[in-house]
Scaffold this motif. Sequence first.
Motif, PDB file in Angstrom:
ATOM      1  N   ASP A  44       0.835  -1.178   0.044  1.00 28.27           N
ATOM      2  CA  ASP A  44       0.018   0.018   0.052  1.00 28.27           C
ATOM      3  C   ASP A  44       0.878   1.333  -0.092  1.00 28.27           C
ATOM      4  N   GLY A  45       2.166   1.045  -0.294  1.00 25.42           N
ATOM      5  CA  GLY A  45       2.822   2.338  -0.570  1.00 25.42           C
ATOM      6  C   GLY A  45       4.166   1.875  -1.495  1.00 25.42           C
ATOM      7  N   GLU A  46       5.102   2.443  -1.479  1.00 23.94           N
ATOM      8  CA  GLU A  46       6.580   2.099  -2.073  1.00 23.94           C
ATOM      9  C   GLU A  46       7.372   1.522  -1.190  1.00 23.94           C
ATOM     10  N   GLU A  47       8.354   0.497  -1.882  1.00 25.38           N
ATOM     11  CA  GLU A  47       9.090  -0.492  -1.152  1.00 25.38           C
ATOM     12  C   GLU A  47      10.430  -0.621  -1.782  1.00 25.38           C
ATOM     13  N   PHE A  78      13.163  -1.613  -6.509  1.00 22.97           N
ATOM     14  CA  PHE A  78      12.090  -0.674  -5.940  1.00 22.97           C
ATOM     15  C   PHE A  78      10.685  -1.033  -6.732  1.00 22.97           C
ATOM     16  N   ALA A  79      10.030  -0.986  -6.001  1.00 21.56           N
ATOM     17  CA  ALA A  79       8.445  -1.291  -6.163  1.00 21.56           C
ATOM     18  C   ALA A  79       7.700  -0.023  -5.963  1.00 21.56           C
ATOM     19  N   SER A  80       7.189   0.586  -7.028  1.00 23.52           N
ATOM     20  CA  SER A  80       6.380   1.817  -6.606  1.00 23.52           C
ATOM     21  C   SER A  80       4.915   1.584  -6.129  1.00 23.52           C
ATOM     22  N   THR A  81       4.107   2.406  -5.496  1.00 20.42           N
ATOM     23  CA  THR A  81       2.808   1.825  -5.020  1.00 20.42           C
ATOM     24  C   THR A  81       1.997   1.264  -6.047  1.00 20.42           C
ATOM     25  N   GLY A  82       1.492   0.316  -5.804  1.00 19.04           N
ATOM     26  CA  GLY A  82       0.721  -0.470  -6.767  1.00 19.04           C
ATOM     27  C   GLY A  82       1.236  -1.557  -7.727  1.00 19.04           C
ATOM     28  N   ALA A  87       8.797 -12.413  -4.602  1.00 14.73           N
ATOM     29  CA  ALA A  87      10.065 -12.760  -4.447  1.00 14.73           C
ATOM     30  C   ALA A  87      10.700 -14.030  -4.344  1.00 14.73           C
ATOM     31  N   HIS A  88      11.196 -14.828  -4.788  1.00 15.14           N
ATOM     32  CA  HIS A  88      11.509 -16.053  -4.778  1.00 15.14           C
ATOM     33  C   HIS A  88      13.106 -16.318  -4.413  1.00 15.14           C
ATOM     34  N   ILE A  98      12.517  -1.919   3.082  1.00 11.14           N
ATOM     35  CA  ILE A  98      12.211  -0.225   3.800  1.00 11.14           C
ATOM     36  C   ILE A  98      10.663  -0.147   3.133  1.00 11.14           C
ATOM     37  N   GLU A  99       9.718   0.102   3.981  1.00 11.53           N
ATOM     38  CA  GLU A  99       8.553   0.397   3.567  1.00 11.53           C
ATOM     39  C   GLU A  99       7.714   1.137   4.549  1.00 11.53           C
TER      40      GLU A  99
END
Length: 104
Positions: A44-47, A78-82, A87-88, A98-99
Amino acid sequence: MTTIIRSKDFTASRPWGALDIACMQGISTRLHWTDKAYHWHVNDGEEVFVVLDGQVEMKYRDANGETSTLLSCGDIFFASTGTEHCAHPVGEARILVIEKHGSV
Protein backbone atom coordinates in the motif's frame (compact mmCIF):
# COMPACT_ATOMS: atom_id res chain seq x y z
CA MET A 1 21.41 3.86 21.48
CA THR A 2 23.70 2.29 18.88
CA THR A 3 23.13 -1.12 17.31
CA ILE A 4 25.36 -3.23 15.09
CA ILE A 5 23.65 -5.96 13.09
CA ARG A 6 25.64 -8.64 11.28
CA SER A 7 23.11 -9.50 8.59
CA LYS A 8 24.93 -12.67 7.47
CA ASP A 9 24.47 -14.09 10.99
CA PHE A 10 20.71 -13.45 11.07
CA THR A 11 18.31 -16.35 10.71
CA ALA A 12 14.67 -16.69 11.64
CA SER A 13 12.56 -19.57 12.87
CA ARG A 14 10.35 -19.38 9.76
CA PRO A 15 10.60 -18.11 6.18
CA TRP A 16 10.28 -14.32 5.94
CA GLY A 17 10.87 -13.98 9.66
CA ALA A 18 12.09 -10.48 10.39
CA LEU A 19 14.19 -8.40 12.72
CA ASP A 20 12.70 -4.93 13.16
CA ILE A 21 15.58 -2.49 12.90
CA ALA A 22 13.86 0.90 12.95
CA CYS A 23 10.62 2.75 12.40
CA MET A 24 11.28 6.35 11.45
CA GLN A 25 8.40 8.71 10.66
CA GLY A 26 6.15 5.84 9.61
CA ILE A 27 8.78 4.02 7.53
CA SER A 28 9.89 0.56 8.70
CA THR A 29 13.30 -0.97 8.09
CA ARG A 30 13.36 -4.74 8.58
CA LEU A 31 15.90 -7.50 7.98
CA HIS A 32 14.30 -10.68 6.62
CA TRP A 33 15.65 -14.21 6.34
CA THR A 34 14.00 -16.70 4.04
CA ASP A 35 14.43 -19.85 2.03
CA LYS A 36 10.88 -19.88 0.60
CA ALA A 37 9.01 -17.72 -1.91
CA TYR A 38 6.71 -14.93 -0.80
CA HIS A 39 3.24 -14.75 -2.35
CA TRP A 40 2.21 -12.29 -5.05
CA HIS A 41 1.21 -9.03 -3.38
CA VAL A 42 0.78 -5.30 -3.77
CA ASN A 43 2.06 -2.98 -1.06
CA ASP A 44 0.00 0.00 0.00
CA GLY A 45 3.03 2.22 -0.51
CA GLU A 46 6.48 2.20 -2.05
CA GLU A 47 9.02 -0.51 -1.14
CA VAL A 48 12.80 -0.71 -1.33
CA PHE A 49 14.07 -4.32 -1.36
CA VAL A 50 17.85 -4.83 -0.93
CA VAL A 51 19.50 -8.26 -1.22
CA LEU A 52 22.19 -8.45 1.45
CA ASP A 53 23.06 -12.14 1.10
CA GLY A 54 22.11 -14.79 -1.44
CA GLN A 55 20.05 -14.38 -4.59
CA VAL A 56 16.38 -13.64 -5.16
CA GLU A 57 14.38 -14.04 -8.35
CA MET A 58 12.04 -11.06 -8.31
CA LYS A 59 8.91 -11.35 -10.40
CA TYR A 60 6.73 -8.32 -11.02
CA ARG A 61 3.80 -7.28 -13.16
CA ASP A 62 3.27 -3.94 -14.81
CA ALA A 63 1.73 -2.53 -18.00
CA ASN A 64 4.20 -4.62 -20.04
CA GLY A 65 3.13 -7.90 -18.43
CA GLU A 66 5.12 -10.18 -16.13
CA THR A 67 8.88 -9.76 -15.81
CA SER A 68 11.48 -11.71 -13.84
CA THR A 69 14.99 -10.64 -12.85
CA LEU A 70 17.65 -12.26 -10.69
CA LEU A 71 18.85 -10.04 -7.85
CA SER A 72 22.24 -10.73 -6.27
CA CYS A 73 24.00 -9.40 -3.18
CA GLY A 74 23.92 -5.61 -3.27
CA ASP A 75 21.12 -5.36 -5.83
CA ILE A 76 18.14 -3.12 -5.06
CA PHE A 77 14.55 -3.50 -6.29
CA PHE A 78 12.17 -0.54 -6.01
CA ALA A 79 8.43 -1.22 -6.21
CA SER A 80 6.27 1.84 -6.71
CA THR A 81 2.84 1.95 -5.11
CA GLY A 82 0.59 -0.59 -6.82
CA THR A 83 3.35 -2.77 -8.32
CA GLU A 84 2.41 -6.45 -7.97
CA HIS A 85 5.49 -8.51 -7.14
CA CYS A 86 6.71 -11.81 -5.74
CA ALA A 87 10.16 -12.73 -4.38
CA HIS A 88 11.62 -16.23 -4.86
CA PRO A 89 14.94 -16.79 -3.04
CA VAL A 90 17.48 -19.14 -4.60
CA GLY A 91 18.40 -21.08 -1.44
CA GLU A 92 18.73 -18.87 1.64
CA ALA A 93 18.62 -15.10 1.38
CA ARG A 94 18.80 -12.10 3.67
CA ILE A 95 16.92 -9.04 2.56
CA LEU A 96 16.58 -5.50 3.87
CA VAL A 97 13.09 -4.12 3.27
CA ILE A 98 12.20 -0.46 3.72
CA GLU A 99 8.49 0.34 3.44
CA LYS A 100 5.52 2.07 5.00
CA HIS A 101 5.02 0.77 8.55
CA GLY A 102 2.41 -2.00 8.65
CA SER A 103 2.58 -2.66 4.91
CA VAL A 104 2.17 -6.22 3.58
